[in-house]
Design a protein around this motif. Structure first.
Motif, PDB file in Angstrom:
ATOM      1  N   UNK A 475      93.438  75.226   9.305  1.00 60.65           N
ATOM      2  CA  UNK A 475      92.941  76.437   8.641  1.00 60.65           C
ATOM      3  C   UNK A 475      91.738  76.976   9.405  1.00 60.65           C
ATOM      4  N   UNK A 476      90.830  76.102   9.793  1.00 61.27           N
ATOM      5  CA  UNK A 476      89.650  76.527  10.556  1.00 61.27           C
ATOM      6  C   UNK A 476      90.036  77.120  11.907  1.00 61.27           C
ATOM      7  N   UNK A 477      91.089  76.554  12.509  1.00 57.12           N
ATOM      8  CA  UNK A 477      91.590  77.112  13.771  1.00 57.12           C
ATOM      9  C   UNK A 477      91.999  78.567  13.574  1.00 57.12           C
ATOM     10  N   UNK A 478      92.706  78.872  12.493  1.00 56.47           N
ATOM     11  CA  UNK A 478      93.118  80.254  12.228  1.00 56.47           C
ATOM     12  C   UNK A 478      91.912  81.145  11.929  1.00 56.47           C
ATOM     13  N   UNK A 479      90.903  80.591  11.271  1.00 52.28           N
ATOM     14  CA  UNK A 479      89.706  81.378  10.947  1.00 52.28           C
ATOM     15  C   UNK A 479      88.926  81.738  12.211  1.00 52.28           C
ATOM     16  N   UNK A 480      88.906  80.829  13.148  1.00 53.51           N
ATOM     17  CA  UNK A 480      88.021  80.984  14.323  1.00 53.51           C
ATOM     18  C   UNK A 480      88.711  81.581  15.543  1.00 53.51           C
ATOM     19  N   UNK A 481      90.027  81.549  15.584  1.00 54.06           N
ATOM     20  CA  UNK A 481      90.752  81.976  16.789  1.00 54.06           C
ATOM     21  C   UNK A 481      91.234  83.417  16.653  1.00 54.06           C
ATOM     22  N   UNK A 482      91.020  84.189  17.694  1.00 54.56           N
ATOM     23  CA  UNK A 482      91.459  85.589  17.702  1.00 54.56           C
ATOM     24  C   UNK A 482      92.817  85.713  18.409  1.00 54.56           C
ATOM     25  N   UNK A 483      93.506  86.804  18.091  1.00 56.05           N
ATOM     26  CA  UNK A 483      94.786  87.080  18.722  1.00 56.05           C
ATOM     27  C   UNK A 483      94.756  88.504  19.262  1.00 56.05           C
ATOM     28  N   UNK A 484      95.303  88.707  20.439  1.00 51.38           N
ATOM     29  CA  UNK A 484      95.318  90.018  21.077  1.00 51.38           C
ATOM     30  C   UNK A 484      96.506  90.845  20.594  1.00 51.38           C
ATOM     31  N   UNK A 485      96.348  92.194  20.574  1.00 51.88           N
ATOM     32  CA  UNK A 485      97.449  93.058  20.125  1.00 51.88           C
ATOM     33  C   UNK A 485      98.743  92.823  20.910  1.00 51.88           C
ATOM     34  N   UNK A 486      98.615  92.646  22.245  1.00 52.04           N
ATOM     35  CA  UNK A 486      99.837  92.485  23.046  1.00 52.04           C
ATOM     36  C   UNK A 486     100.592  91.202  22.729  1.00 52.04           C
ATOM     37  N   UNK A 487      99.886  90.213  22.132  1.00 48.91           N
ATOM     38  CA  UNK A 487     100.557  88.956  21.774  1.00 48.91           C
ATOM     39  C   UNK A 487     101.193  89.020  20.377  1.00 48.91           C
ATOM     40  N   UNK A 488     100.490  89.655  19.416  1.00 53.76           N
ATOM     41  CA  UNK A 488     100.960  89.635  18.037  1.00 53.76           C
ATOM     42  C   UNK A 488     101.833  90.831  17.681  1.00 53.76           C
TER      43      UNK A 488
END
Length: 622
Positions: A475-488
Motif C-alpha cells: 500500500x505504501x508503495x502505491x502511495x509513494x510511487x508515481x506513474x507517467x501518462x505514457x505508461x498508464x
C-alpha cells in the motif's frame, strides 16, 4: 473411571460442541466431550456445505481465532465458491461443498489429536448444581462426573420430536434418540424455555437422476480456501446442479397439505424464516410458479444427493410423487424422506456476553439451544463458550468480541440483547460495520486477540504478521510511487477511463472504479515489487481492498469509534431500573429483564428509545 474433576465438560458433539471442546482443551483445560454417539461427532445433519452469505465470514473468524471449522472444511471440500464477487468486498462470502463422511472423520481425528481432550459416549440426563454453581453432570446410567464448568451444546436433541406427515416420533436426528431430563431440570432452576422447528429435505440416489436436463453449478475456476493456514487448495471439484419446481409439482404438494403437520396443527413452533420448507414457500409465495432446487452431492465417493430447497415434513408418498415431477427427477429413488424436527431451546436473553447463564454460574449454552440455526452460527458460539469457560476457570478476564470487531460479536450481542423467537441466522445486513468485518481480514482483526489469550498459535500469528507487513508495504508503495501518462494511459484507454495528463501517484490511479490489481500488474514497477517481495494472491487482494476502499474503511472506523464511547459507559450490576420513573414503562421492563452491561447494549434493546438512554446517561453522571 474418570479423573477426580475436569476443568470443562462439553455436552454434545455437534459443531458447537466440537469447537467448544477443542478451544478449552487447546487453551490447557482438562476437557471431556460427552456425546450420545461418538460416530457422529461434527456430523453435517442438514446440507453438506459450510459458509455462504455472512456465514463464510464467521468460518474465517473461527479460523482466525484458532478454531478448527475452516481447517476441517478445507480438508473435506469438494467444491469452493466465493459468493457475491460482483459486489463490494464487504459482501464477498466463501462457501464450500463438503464430503459429509470425510468432514465428520476429520473432526473426530482433529479432536483425538488434541491434547487434554477426553471422550465419553452416553446421554447426559442432568446437571449437578450446588449453591447456584454447576459442578458436574449426571448421565443416564447414574454416573456423576465433576467439573469446574459445563457447556451445553445439545442441538436439536432436547426433547426432539420428528414429524413426517401424520407420523411423529421422538428423536434428535434421523436414526438417533432424543435427549431428556435437562430441559425439565433447567426449568426447575428458573430458566424459561421454548420450542423451535427446523427441517431437512429428502436424500436421493444420484444414479437415478438425469443431470443432462439440469443446469450445472460448477465451482470457481481458481478456487480459494477457508483457513489462513497452509491447508490444501482444491485441484479437482465436483459440480452441483440446479433444477426448478413447476405448477404441477406445487399442485401435487398441495394435495398433501391436509396431512401436513405444519398445517394441521401438530407443529406449533416457529421454523427458520430464511430457509422455509417447500410447502411453506408454496403457501407464502402463492404467486410464484417455480422455486429453485439445488442438487448437491454428499461427497466424492457416494451416490447420495442432498436436494437443497426441498425441505419438507409432508407424508413420504406426497414427497416422492411431487419430486418425481421435478425436471431431472423423473426416475428418482429415495434414500430417506425429508422431515421436520421440533426441539427445546432457551431464550438467549438469559445469558451473559460470555454465553454463561445468568442463573447458574459456570454453565454455558452454545448453538441451537440458544435459538440459532446453521453450523457456522453454532460453531462460533461453541468456540466462544469454550474460551470463556477456560478463562473463568483460570480466573482470567473474559473474552468478548464487540460488534465492530467480528460477526461473532454481532451474533452474540443480537442474541443476548434482543433475543429471538425464531431460528436466528446471520446475514451481512445484521452487521452495521460490515465494511470492517470482511472475510479477507478476519486474521488481521482477531488472531492477535486470540494469541493474547493463549489460543491462536505462534505459527498463526507469524503468518498474520507477515501478511500485514507485506500488504502495508505494498500500500505504501502505491502511495509513494508515481506513474507517467505514457505508461498508464494505454491501460486507462482500454478500460474507457479518463486519461491522466501528468505524472500522478499510483494510489490515486488505482483508486479508480474500473482499475483492478490485474491492470496495475501490467506496470513494470508494480510487477517487479510483487516478484521481489514474493507477494501471494492473499496479499494482492488485501492490498487492493485497502487502496480502493480506504475512504469507506476510514469512515466506518470513525463511526465505530464514536459509538465505542457508549460501550465504555458501564451500568452497575443488578441495577434497579424501577427507581428511574423518567424511563418509559417498556424500557424499565425490558432493561430489568436483560440487565445490559453498557449503555451501548442498553440502546440496542428492543423497545428502548433514545430518550430512555438520555435518562440513563444523566443518572450515571454522563
Amino acid at each position: 473411571m474418570f479423573p477426580e474433576q475436569y476443568d470443562v465438560i462439553v455436552v454434545g458433539g455437534g459443531h458447537a460442541g466440537a469447537e467448544a471442546a477443542a478451544a478449552a482443551a487447546n487453551m490447557g483445560s482438562k476437557t471431556l466431550l460427552v456425546t450420545m454417539n461418538l460416530q457422529t461427532i461434527g456430523q453435517m445433519s442438514c446440507n453438506p456445505a459450510m459458509g455462504g452469505i455472512a456465514k463464510g465470514q464467521i468460518v474465517r473468524e473461527i479460523d482466525a481465532l484458532g478454531g478448527y471449522s475452516a481447517i476441517i472444511t478445507d480438508k473435506s471440500a469438494i467444491q469452493f465458491k466465493m459468493l457475491n464477487k460482483s459486489k463490494g468486498p464487504a459482501m464477498w462470502s466463501p462457501r464450500a461443498q463438503s464430503d459429509r463422511m470425510r468432514f465428520a472423520e476429520e473432526w473426530r481425528l482433529a479432536l483425538e489429536n488434541t491434547p487434554n481432550c477426553d471422550f465419553y459416549q452416553e446421554m447426559v440426563s442432568g446437571l449437578i448444581v450446588e449453591n447456584n454453581r454447576v459442578v458436574g453432570v449426571r448421565t443416564s446410567l447414574g454416573l456423576e462426573i465433576k467439573s469446574k464448568a459445563v457447556v451445553l451444546t445439545n442441538g436439536t436433541f432436547l426433547n426432539g420430536l420428528i414429524h413426517i406427515g401424520e407420523k411423529q416420533f421422538g428423536g434428535g436426528r434421523a436414526g438417533e434418540r432424543a435427549a431428556t431430563g435437562i430441559t425439565e431440570q433447567l426449568r426447575d432452576f428458573g430458566f424459561e424455555s421454548g420450542r423451535m422447528k427446523t427441517g431437512t429435505p429428502p436424500r436421493v440416489d444420484g444414479r437415478s437422476l438425469d443431470y443432462s436436463v439440469m443446469i450445472p453449478q460448477p465451482g470457481d475456476d481458481r478456487p480459494e480456501k477457508f483457513s489462513y493456514l497452509d491447508t490444501p487448495v482444491l485441484q479437482l471439484q465436483r459440480d452441483c446442479h440446479m433444477s426448478h419446481t413447476s405448477p404441477k409439482v406445487h399442485e401435487l404438494l398441495r394435495e398433501g397439505f391436509d396431512r401436513s403437520p405444519m398445517f394441521n396443527g401438530r407443529i406449533k413452533s416457529i421454523g427458520p424464516r430464511y430457509c422455509p420448507s417447500i410447502e411453506d414457500k408454496i403457501d407464502r409465495f402463492a404467486d410464484k410458479d417455480s422455486h429453485q432446487i439445488f442438487v448437491e452431492p454428499e461427497g466424492w465417493n457416494t451416490v447420495e444427493v442432498y436436494v437443497n430447497g426441498f425441505s419438507t415434513s409432508l407424508p413420504e408418498d406426497v414427497q416422492f410423487k411431487a419430486l418425481k415431477s421435478v425436471k431431472g427427477f423423473e426416475k428418482v429413488k429415495f434414500f430417506r424422506p425429508g422431515y421436520a424436527i421440533e426441539y427445546d431451546y432457551f431464550p438467549p436473553t438469559q445469558l451473559k456476553h460470555t454465553l454463561e447463564t445468568k442463573l447458574v454460574q459456570n454453565l454455558y449454552f452454545a448453538g441451537q439451544i440458544n435459538g440459532t440455526t446453521g453450523y457456522e452460527e453454532a460453531a462460533s458460539q461453541g468456540l466462544m463458550a469454550g474460551i470463556n469457560a477456560h478463562l473463568k476457570g483460570n480466573e482470567k478476564e473474559s473474552f468478548i468480541l464487540q460488534r465492530d470487531e467480528a460477526y461473532i460479536g454481532v451474533l452474540i450481542d443480537d442474541l443476548i440483547t434482543k433475543g429471538t423467537e425464531e431460528p436466528y441466522r446471520m446475514f451481512t445486513s445484521r452487521a452495521e460495520y460490515r465494511t470492517l468485518l470482511r472475510q479477507d481480514n478476519a486474521d488481521l482483526r482477531l488472531t492477535p486477540k486470540s494469541f493474547d489469550i493463549g489460543l491462536a498459535s505462534k505459527e498463526r500469528l507469524r503468518k498474520m504478521e507477515e501478511k500485514e507487513r507485506k500488504s502495508d508495504a505494498f500500500v505504501n508503495f502505491f502511495r509513494e510511487t508515481s506513474v507517467l501518462p505514457e505508461d498508464i494511459n494505454p491501460i486507462l484507454n482500454r478500460l474507457d477511463s479518463a486519461l491522466v495528463k501528468q505524472s500522478d501517484k499510483m494510489f490515486k490511479v488505482f483508486s479508480r472504479p474500473k482499475v483492478r490489481m490485474e491492470h496495475m500488474l501490467e506496470l513494470e514497477p508494480v510487477s517487479g515489487f510483487v516478484e521481489d517481495n514474493h507477494l501471494d494472491r492473499e496479499v494482492l487482494e488485501q492490498t487492493e481492498i485497502q487502496v480502493k476502499y480506504s475512504g469507506y474503511i476510514a469512515k466506518e472506523k470513525n463511526n465505530a469509534d464514536k459509538l465505542q464511547r457508549l460501550e465504555n459507559v458501564t451500568i452497575p450490576e443488578n441495577f434497579d431500573y424501577t427507581k428511574l420513573k423518567s424511563l418509559s414503562f417498556e424500557a424499565r421492563e425490558k432493561l430489568s429483564a436483560i440487565q445490559p452491561v453498557t449503555i451501548a447494549q442498553a440502546a440496542r434493546v428492543s423497545g428502548v428509545n433514545p430518550s430512555d438512554i438520555s435518562v440513563l446517561l444523566v443518572y450515571l453522571g454522563r
